[in-house]
Motif scaffolding. Sequence first.
Motif, PDB file in Angstrom:
ATOM      1  N   SER A  28       0.844  -1.191   0.000  1.00 42.06           N
ATOM      2  CA  SER A  28       0.000   0.000   0.000  1.00 42.06           C
ATOM      3  C   SER A  28       0.884   1.247   0.000  1.00 42.06           C
ATOM      4  CB  SER A  28      -0.927   0.033   1.220  1.00 42.06           C
ATOM      5  OG  SER A  28      -0.205   0.395   2.391  1.00 42.06           O
ATOM      6  N   LEU A  29       0.365   2.308  -0.568  1.00 39.49           N
ATOM      7  CA  LEU A  29       1.072   3.592  -0.571  1.00 39.49           C
ATOM      8  C   LEU A  29       1.188   4.145   0.844  1.00 39.49           C
ATOM      9  CD1 LEU A  29      -0.373   5.289  -3.755  1.00 39.49           C
ATOM     10  CD2 LEU A  29       2.053   4.994  -3.258  1.00 39.49           C
ATOM     11  N   ARG A  30       0.171   3.901   1.646  1.00 36.71           N
ATOM     12  CA  ARG A  30       0.218   4.422   3.020  1.00 36.71           C
ATOM     13  C   ARG A  30       1.381   3.803   3.795  1.00 36.71           C
ATOM     14  NH1 ARG A  30      -2.597   7.555   6.237  1.00 36.71           N
ATOM     15  NH2 ARG A  30      -4.141   7.942   4.621  1.00 36.71           N
ATOM     16  N   ASP A  31       1.625   2.506   3.613  1.00 34.21           N
ATOM     17  CA  ASP A  31       2.757   1.864   4.277  1.00 34.21           C
ATOM     18  C   ASP A  31       4.078   2.456   3.785  1.00 34.21           C
ATOM     19  OD1 ASP A  31       1.117   0.250   5.753  1.00 34.21           O
ATOM     20  OD2 ASP A  31       1.413  -1.541   4.529  1.00 34.21           O
ATOM     21  N   ALA A  32       4.161   2.697   2.477  1.00 29.31           N
ATOM     22  CA  ALA A  32       5.389   3.282   1.928  1.00 29.31           C
ATOM     23  C   ALA A  32       5.622   4.675   2.504  1.00 29.31           C
ATOM     24  CB  ALA A  32       5.303   3.345   0.406  1.00 29.31           C
ATOM     25  N   GLY A  33       4.551   5.460   2.602  1.00 26.03           N
ATOM     26  CA  GLY A  33       4.670   6.788   3.194  1.00 26.03           C
ATOM     27  C   GLY A  33       5.089   6.728   4.649  1.00 26.03           C
ATOM     28  N   ALA A  34       4.564   5.751   5.372  1.00 24.67           N
ATOM     29  CA  ALA A  34       4.941   5.588   6.777  1.00 24.67           C
ATOM     30  C   ALA A  34       6.419   5.215   6.901  1.00 24.67           C
ATOM     31  CB  ALA A  34       4.071   4.515   7.428  1.00 24.67           C
ATOM     32  N   ALA A  35       6.923   4.409   5.967  1.00 25.10           N
ATOM     33  CA  ALA A  35       8.339   4.036   5.979  1.00 25.10           C
ATOM     34  C   ALA A  35       9.223   5.248   5.742  1.00 25.10           C
ATOM     35  CB  ALA A  35       8.604   2.966   4.921  1.00 25.10           C
ATOM     36  N   VAL A  36       8.809   6.117   4.821  1.00 20.80           N
ATOM     37  CA  VAL A  36       9.571   7.345   4.573  1.00 20.80           C
ATOM     38  C   VAL A  36       9.650   8.186   5.844  1.00 20.80           C
ATOM     39  CG1 VAL A  36       9.598   9.541   3.332  1.00 20.80           C
ATOM     40  CG2 VAL A  36       9.027   7.427   2.124  1.00 20.80           C
ATOM     41  N   SER A  37       8.511   8.363   6.508  1.00 26.30           N
ATOM     42  CA  SER A  37       8.489   9.155   7.742  1.00 26.30           C
ATOM     43  C   SER A  37       9.397   8.539   8.804  1.00 26.30           C
ATOM     44  CB  SER A  37       7.057   9.256   8.278  1.00 26.30           C
ATOM     45  OG  SER A  37       6.225   9.954   7.371  1.00 26.30           O
ATOM     46  N   ALA A  38       9.382   7.218   8.910  1.00 21.61           N
ATOM     47  CA  ALA A  38      10.206   6.537   9.909  1.00 21.61           C
ATOM     48  C   ALA A  38      11.688   6.699   9.599  1.00 21.61           C
ATOM     49  CB  ALA A  38       9.834   5.052   9.962  1.00 21.61           C
ATOM     50  N   ILE A  39      12.044   6.603   8.326  1.00 29.73           N
ATOM     51  CA  ILE A  39      13.449   6.738   7.915  1.00 29.73           C
ATOM     52  C   ILE A  39      13.967   8.141   8.207  1.00 29.73           C
ATOM     53  CG2 ILE A  39      14.937   6.885   5.875  1.00 29.73           C
ATOM     54  CD1 ILE A  39      13.314   4.473   4.769  1.00 29.73           C
ATOM     55  N   MET A  40      13.169   9.141   7.878  1.00 36.69           N
ATOM     56  CA  MET A  40      13.612  10.514   8.110  1.00 36.69           C
ATOM     57  C   MET A  40      13.653  10.823   9.601  1.00 36.69           C
ATOM     58  SD  MET A  40      14.220  11.212   5.012  1.00 36.69           S
ATOM     59  CE  MET A  40      14.780  12.903   5.228  1.00 36.69           C
ATOM     60  N   ALA A  41      12.669  10.330  10.357  1.00 31.91           N
ATOM     61  CA  ALA A  41      12.633  10.575  11.807  1.00 31.91           C
ATOM     62  C   ALA A  41      13.804   9.903  12.524  1.00 31.91           C
ATOM     63  CB  ALA A  41      11.315  10.085  12.390  1.00 31.91           C
ATOM     64  N   ALA A  42      14.308   8.804  11.953  1.00 29.09           N
ATOM     65  CA  ALA A  42      15.419   8.079  12.567  1.00 29.09           C
ATOM     66  C   ALA A  42      16.767   8.727  12.287  1.00 29.09           C
ATOM     67  CB  ALA A  42      15.428   6.634  12.069  1.00 29.09           C
ATOM     68  N   GLY A  43      16.780   9.809  11.507  1.00 31.50           N
ATOM     69  CA  GLY A  43      18.028  10.518  11.228  1.00 31.50           C
ATOM     70  C   GLY A  43      18.948   9.806  10.261  1.00 31.50           C
ATOM     71  N   CYS A  44      18.381   9.010   9.347  1.00 30.28           N
ATOM     72  CA  CYS A  44      19.217   8.253   8.419  1.00 30.28           C
ATOM     73  C   CYS A  44      19.898   9.131   7.359  1.00 30.28           C
ATOM     74  CB  CYS A  44      18.375   7.179   7.720  1.00 30.28           C
ATOM     75  SG  CYS A  44      17.815   5.860   8.835  1.00 30.28           S
ATOM     76  N   GLN A  45      19.353  10.305   7.095  1.00 31.37           N
ATOM     77  CA  GLN A  45      19.904  11.248   6.113  1.00 31.37           C
ATOM     78  C   GLN A  45      20.203  10.590   4.768  1.00 31.37           C
ATOM     79  OE1 GLN A  45      23.234  13.147   8.302  1.00 31.37           O
ATOM     80  NE2 GLN A  45      21.948  14.976   8.330  1.00 31.37           N
ATOM     81  N   PRO A  46      19.194  10.044   4.112  1.00 32.52           N
ATOM     82  CA  PRO A  46      19.430   9.453   2.787  1.00 32.52           C
ATOM     83  C   PRO A  46      19.869  10.530   1.792  1.00 32.52           C
ATOM     84  CG  PRO A  46      17.080   9.707   3.198  1.00 32.52           C
ATOM     85  CD  PRO A  46      17.769  10.012   4.494  1.00 32.52           C
ATOM     86  N   SER A  47      20.635  10.115   0.807  1.00 34.56           N
ATOM     87  CA  SER A  47      21.006  11.029  -0.277  1.00 34.56           C
ATOM     88  C   SER A  47      20.014  10.945  -1.422  1.00 34.56           C
ATOM     89  CB  SER A  47      22.417  10.716  -0.773  1.00 34.56           C
ATOM     90  OG  SER A  47      22.541   9.353  -1.141  1.00 34.56           O
ATOM     91  N   LEU A  48      19.111   9.980  -1.362  1.00 33.42           N
ATOM     92  CA  LEU A  48      18.053   9.812  -2.362  1.00 33.42           C
ATOM     93  C   LEU A  48      16.938   9.017  -1.706  1.00 33.42           C
ATOM     94  CD1 LEU A  48      18.537   8.738  -6.063  1.00 33.42           C
ATOM     95  CD2 LEU A  48      16.978   7.437  -4.613  1.00 33.42           C
ATOM     96  N   MET A  49      15.693   9.438  -1.924  1.00 33.52           N
ATOM     97  CA  MET A  49      14.546   8.730  -1.353  1.00 33.52           C
ATOM     98  C   MET A  49      13.356   8.967  -2.284  1.00 33.52           C
ATOM     99  SD  MET A  49      13.367   6.765   1.018  1.00 33.52           S
ATOM    100  CE  MET A  49      14.839   6.813   2.037  1.00 33.52           C
ATOM    101  N   GLU A  50      13.101   8.005  -3.174  1.00 36.63           N
ATOM    102  CA  GLU A  50      12.109   8.160  -4.231  1.00 36.63           C
ATOM    103  C   GLU A  50      10.985   7.139  -4.081  1.00 36.63           C
ATOM    104  OE1 GLU A  50      12.319  10.582  -6.881  1.00 36.63           O
ATOM    105  OE2 GLU A  50      13.718  11.360  -5.381  1.00 36.63           O
TER     106      GLU A  50
END
Length: 450
Positions: free
Chosen positions: A224-246
């Motif tokens: 689901s798109l909602r799960d993907a969006g939740a993963a993005v929020s979790a990654i950014m909140a965890a301070g992973c600092q990706p150089s690309l996130m599409e």
Amino acid sequence: MDALVNALSEARVVTDPDVIDSYARDRTFVEPGKPLGVVLAASREDVVTTMKWATEHRVPVVPRGAGTGLAGASVAGDGSLILSLAKMTAIRELAPADEIAVVEPGVITADLDRAAREHGLMYAPDPSSYEISTIGGNLATNAGGLRCVKYGVTRDSALGLEVVLADGRVLNTGRRTMKGVTGYDLTGLFVGSEGTLGVITAATVRLRRAPAAPPATFAAEFGSLRDAGAAVSAIMAAGCQPSLMELLDRATLQAIDDWRNIGLEASTQAMLIGQSDAADGQDVVARMERLCMDNGASFVAVASSPQEAEELVGVRRMAYQAKERLGACLVEDVCVPRSVLAEMITAIEAAGTRHGVRICTAAHAGDGNLHPVFIFDHGTVEPPAEVWAAADEIFTRALELGGTLTGEHGVGVLKRRWLALESGPVVTEVQQGIKAVFDPLGILNPGKAI
């Protein structure tokens, strides 16, 4: 036109209608008017001469680069003169010690990056069209790209500009240093102004140290798109600092699969592609992989080689071409706070369903910049009413969620109908006042941006 031809030579001024038409368009469906001609500028002096002539004769001028824009900002109108900067391709200077380059507007974005990497540096902005778009066009629209989640948009790499004003005067803005607060920020003002304030003939841009190793890369599939969006929020909140996130939705993935057969699973409703170019990139990607699984990913692939990484990112870069195969495209780029990314994606899907419109969405998910692409029949001059209705609903919702009408494509002509919803009367009045200072006759790209 004779005086302009005499001043620049016949080789610099094109009046053949068929050739003019090829310069009058961008990558939108917007039909151009009938311009007077095209100036193929090869130097700052050519631009100065052109603008002096245009001011004297009150002729509108439409500056353009490679014509890869998606908002109609470089589409030419009736009676205008097209000013092409595509032949101004010199990298005037590349200074590794200062980590800067001075480039002309016709330099291809990827070519500057390749030149910088010969010195262990890189040019960070990388719009999806980086192999064909020009630095001048990127500056005019304040283009973003896949790496902007970490390195920022074009404005964040622009230190100074050489600009030819409407009357032919040459203005130099900014500096060669990393810091500087002398006077108003005229560089920032011109970046994103879509050719309505002046014509950029050179730019001093910031370079950055290139990563020592290729970035670590992963691709995650979600039901689901909602799960993907939740993963993005979790990654950014965890301070992973990706150089690309599409992020790619099902409709986009299906279009790519139909074209290139990427092995799309029936259960996959969204794909998240991420990278880390940090020194511990593999460890960071492992953290992002776990966060994806924690938020409902059905499968995560981690690239084991630079070639595999390029293939994964290549899926994202194919998105727009895949959609163009389906029909004419109205390409939009709303941007919302990351915390409401999933809600905005859901709103886009709902608008498409409600109005019976095919919408394919990709997103620079790490900074909340979504690209809903509305597909309609090839050969249709104007999008049908249901497309505009769906777009209106999506733009309105983006603003309600604290977002903006455009994250990187610019306003051009396509978004002007919604501009007042975001700007308001005071902002509009101030912007028109700024326009009047730099272009009192209103000859620079009229009818665009504001």
